[in-house]
Structures are given as structure tokens and as C-alpha cells.
Design an enzyme around this catalytic site. Structure first.
Site, PDB file in Angstrom:
ATOM      1  N   CYS A   1      72.675 -37.482-117.375  1.00  0.00           N
ATOM      2  CA  CYS A   1      73.528 -37.775-118.539  1.00  0.00           C
ATOM      3  C   CYS A   1      74.976 -37.419-118.229  1.00  0.00           C
ATOM      4  CB  CYS A   1      73.106 -36.932-119.743  1.00  0.00           C
ATOM      5  SG  CYS A   1      71.491 -37.285-120.406  1.00  0.00           S
TER       6      CYS A   1
ATOM      7  N   ARG B   1      79.619 -30.704-116.353  1.00  0.00           N
ATOM      8  CA  ARG B   1      78.418 -29.900-116.094  1.00  0.00           C
ATOM      9  C   ARG B   1      78.399 -29.604-114.600  1.00  0.00           C
ATOM     10  NH1 ARG B   1      73.591 -33.247-119.113  1.00  0.00           N
ATOM     11  NH2 ARG B   1      72.706 -31.350-119.870  1.00  0.00           N
TER      12      ARG B   1
ATOM     13  N   LEU C   1      78.272 -22.710-110.709  1.00  0.00           N
ATOM     14  CA  LEU C   1      77.556 -21.456-110.970  1.00  0.00           C
ATOM     15  C   LEU C   1      76.318 -21.334-110.081  1.00  0.00           C
ATOM     16  CD1 LEU C   1      77.915 -21.435-114.855  1.00  0.00           C
ATOM     17  CD2 LEU C   1      79.092 -19.925-113.256  1.00  0.00           C
TER      18      LEU C   1
ATOM     19  N   ARG D   1      70.159 -34.866-112.795  1.00  0.00           N
ATOM     20  CA  ARG D   1      70.841 -33.608-112.497  1.00  0.00           C
ATOM     21  C   ARG D   1      69.883 -32.520-112.011  1.00  0.00           C
ATOM     22  NH1 ARG D   1      75.701 -33.229-113.754  1.00  0.00           N
ATOM     23  NH2 ARG D   1      75.565 -30.989-113.460  1.00  0.00           N
TER      24      ARG D   1
END
Length: 419
Positions: free
Chosen positions: A115, A120, A124, A91
Site C-alpha cells: 500500500c 513507511r 528502523l 511490504r
């Protein structure tokens, strides 16, 4: 796939040297893309995610070398796309986007992996860059950012506290025209460390560690030498290992002031804890820990990355403890695995109710994410008999040589090479 074979029970005692923080090293590595001169980053842990990040920086045209420290020269970066084959495993690669668009006016990052803990999203990050003047498109599985000229400083109020998005906005804003204020910013020590690294390169940042960060944009960033702070989650994991095994440990190269909430809960559990400038000691004096109630929340509250370890602590403690997870959804995947070892727990919404038992029994269990997998390895250390932990590539993403460090404390653990 590699596995761990752990023979228990053992009492863990001795000394452990804490590695550099993964969650600071990764944003700092990507922030080095902003620098026009060579950068040396010290105390970088040897982890799969770090290797992937260094490989990604190399593919973008940076010169990356590791000889103790990591040396990055991003002066010749000439590729502005982070491809799926690298991004899919991690990520953190979204952190390439802010520096690329801020310094070069363009950047593309494949939508990330890592993960699988709940939702997630990268919204933003995208909103923050748009507020700084970037144009964002989502095409063919890529986030594509561009800007004519420089990004422009902005007053950004974040919808919710996000470590990842705070890093992205802060990095991009260092080269923006004018002043950027981030309200409701994340306060984690790793945010402070990333900000301090940028300041070393010539950025003008104030307020890191509070919920209001101010960045005054500069035209360029130079080089510098910086040391990554110690990993508070690794520190906490080893402290819990000693606590659940009724042992005694000294953690060297630690930073106690990043662990206030964790140390408070360990004291509540009956641990005798002392701290120095760069060390923490824990002694259970042979006693079984007492159950504690924990509620995760953004820093400076109790960290979500220590939730699985404290779930395990409660499952072998005296009494009943409640663990409430408020940061991520779907983060109790370790509980069914621990139940295979005899643990007694019920999940109700975002809370796990832990009924402590005297001992766990060895079993075959499967790692599901980074911190959950660490709790399974620790469980194996204190369980009666043999525990096999499968899919340990999750652990290798976040813990440097965990089996060597546990072995030095007395654990009977070996890595079994997969086919």
C-alpha cells in the site's frame, strides 16, 4: 482488473466466521525461517499477501505446503535473497531480512512495495539490525545485511513505535548471542502472537504486549505447531458493516480483548454489544448510529486500520464526528471517493470532519489501499442504487472471501471479472 458490483441498500444481519489475522500470519511465516525443524501454522488466511510470502519462502529453499494448515520446513534454505519481482507487491517481505541474517549470517531483500500510505520507511529495521551487529548496505535497490559469526544482543531504544521494526528486531534477537532489550516496542496483539510463536519454537522472550520486550538469545530454534490469532481488523470491519446498516451480527472465532478501543467507540455510536470468550455480537435494533470522535494511535489505542471504516460510519451517522489520523500520513484517500457517493466531509490537516447524512448514493469508486477499499464496499452495501468498486486487488490482499461473507449477511454483491 476485477471489480465489485454492489446493489443497495441492505440491512446486514447474521453470522460471520473471522479468519486468522493477516498482520500476525505474515510475520509468523517469515519467522519460520529461523526454525531448523518443520513448523505447522494453523488458521492462516487465504490471501494474496500470504500466497506471495509462501512463494518467497519457497524461492529461498524452504519446503512450503498448504493443506488446511501451512507447513514450512526451512531446514534446506540455501538462497538468501528476496527478489524484486515478489517483494514489489508486498511490504511484509522486509521481514525475511532479520531471520536470514540471524540464522545464516547474510540476507538481501529488495526495497518493498505494498500500500502507498505515506512514508513507511525501512530505516528502523536497518538501525535495529545494525545495533545487533549486522553490517547493512543499500545497493542496487536491495537492503543487504551480513554478520561475522552470530548477532550480539543489545539494548535498543526505538525512536518511534513501529510494529514492523519490532518484529524484525525480535526475530533477529532470538538467535543472537546474549540478551536484547527492546524499549518503546510495539504492543500490538500481532506482536504478541509472533513472540508466542517464537516461544513455541524454543525462543526465550518476555514482555511481549508491553513497551519493553526482553529476548535471551538461543543457539537454535526447533519446530512446532501454532495457531494464528483471529483478525481483529476483519472483525471490526464486519461489526461496522452491521452498525452502519442498522443490522445485527454475530462474529465467531473472534478475540474480543484485542478490540477494546473499537468496541468502546461502537458502544458510543449506540450499538448494543455483547462478548464471549471467542465471539462478539452487535445489535443496532434498527437505529441509525450516532457520530463519534476517533483519534488513531498505536495499540492499545484506536487502530489506524479501522479509521476508514469509522470515517464511513460517521458519514451516515446522526451528527458530526471528527476522525484524527496520527499514525500514517496521506491516509484519507477514501474520503474523495465517498464524496462521490454524496458524503459530506472536509479534510483539515490530519483530521476529517464528517457531517452525517441519512443515505449515500451508489457511484463508481476506486479502491486506493486495503482498508479504504473495504470502506467503499461497505458504503456500497448501504447506498441507494448500484456501486462499482474498482481496483479490488487491494481488498484481496487483506480480506479472505469478503464478498462471500457479506453475501451470507444479506449483501447483494458480485465480483465482476476484469479483462
Amino acid at each position: 482488473m476485477d471489480k465489485f458490483r454492489v446493489q443497495g441498500p441492505t440491512t446486514l444481519q447474521g453470522e460471520v466466521t473471522i479468519s486468522g489475522a493477516k498482520n500476525a500470519a505474515l510475520p509468523i511465516l517469515f519467522a519460520a525461517l529461523l526454525a531448523e525443524e518443520p513448523v505447522e501454522i494453523q488458521n492462516v488466511p487465504k490471501l494474496k499477501d500470504v500466497d506471495t510470502s509462501m512463494k518467497l519462502l519457497s524461492q529461498l529453499g524452504a519446503k512450503v505446503e498448504r493443506n488446511g494448515s501451512v507447513h514450512i520446513d526451512a531446514s534446506q534454505v540455501n538462497v538468501f535473497c528476496a527478489p524484486y519481482d515478489l517483494v514489489k507487491t508486498m511490504r511484509a517481505s522486509i521481514w525475511a531480512l532479520g531471520p536470514l541474517v540471524a540464522r545464516f549470517g547474510q540476507g538481501q531483500v529488495s526495497l518493498p512495495g505494498g500500500c502507498t500510505i505515506g512514508a513507511r520507511p525501512v530505516d528502523l529495521h536497518i538501525t535495529g539490525l545494525e545495533q545487533l551487529g549486522a553490517t547493512i548496505k543499500l545497493e542496487e535497490g536491495y537492503v543487504k545485511a551480513s554478520v561475522e559469526g552470530r548477532l550480539k544482543g543489545a539494548h535498543i531504544v526505538m525512536d518511534k513505535v513501529s510494529v514492523g521494526a519490532t518484529v524484525t528486531i525480535m526475530c533477529a534477537a532470538t538467535l543472537a548471542e546474549g540478551t536484547t532489550i527492546i524499549e518503546n516496542a510495539a504492543r500490538e496483539p500481532e506482536i504478541v502472537d509472533t513472540a508466542n510463536f517464537l516461544v513455541t519454537l524454543g525462543a526465550k522472550i518476555a514482555g511481549q504486549g508491553t513497551d519493553r520486550i526482553t529476548i535471551e538469545g538461543v543457539e537454535r530454534l526447533g519446530g512446532g505447531v501454532y495457531r494464528v490469532l483471529p483478525d481483529r481488523i476483519e472483525t471490526g470491519t464486519f461489526l461496522v458493516a452491521a452498525a452502519i446498516s442498522r443490522g445485527k451480527i454475530l462474529c465467531r472465532n473472534a478475540q474480543p480483548d484485542t478490540l477494546d478501543a473499537v468496541l468502546a467507540k461502537l458502544r458510543d455510536a449506540g450499538a448494543d454489544i455483547e462478548v464471549g470468550e471467542d465471539w462478539i455480537s452487535l445489535d443496532m435494533h434498527g437505529k441509525r448510529p450516532k457520530a463519534v470522535n476517533v483519534r488513531t494511535a498505536p495499540h492499545p489505542a484506536f487502530p489506524t486500520d479501522m479509521q476508514a471504516q469509522f470515517t464511513l460510519l460517521n458519514l451516515v451517522a446522526e451528527g458530526t464526528g471528527f476522525i484524527t489520523e496520527t499514525v500514517f500520513e496521506n491516509r484519507f484517500m477514501h474520503v474523495p471517493e465517498l464524496s462521490r457517493m454524496g458524503a459530506r466531509a472536509e479534510i483539515e490537516s490530519n483530521t476529517v470532519i464528517c457531517h452525517g447524512i441519512e443515505t449515500l448514493s451508489g457511484a463508481q469508486v476506486m479502491a486506493t489501499d486495503l482498508r479504504a477499499s473495504a470502506s467503499l464496499v461497505l458504503a456500497g452495501c448501504i447506498a441507494e442504487g448500484t456501486t462499482i468498486v474498482d481496483r479490488i486487488y487491494h481488498i484481496d490482499r487483506g480480506y479472505e472471501r469478503i464478498e462471500d461473507k457479506l453475501r451470507a449477511l444479506g449483501a447483494n454483491i458480485e465480483r465482476v471479472k476484469g479483462e
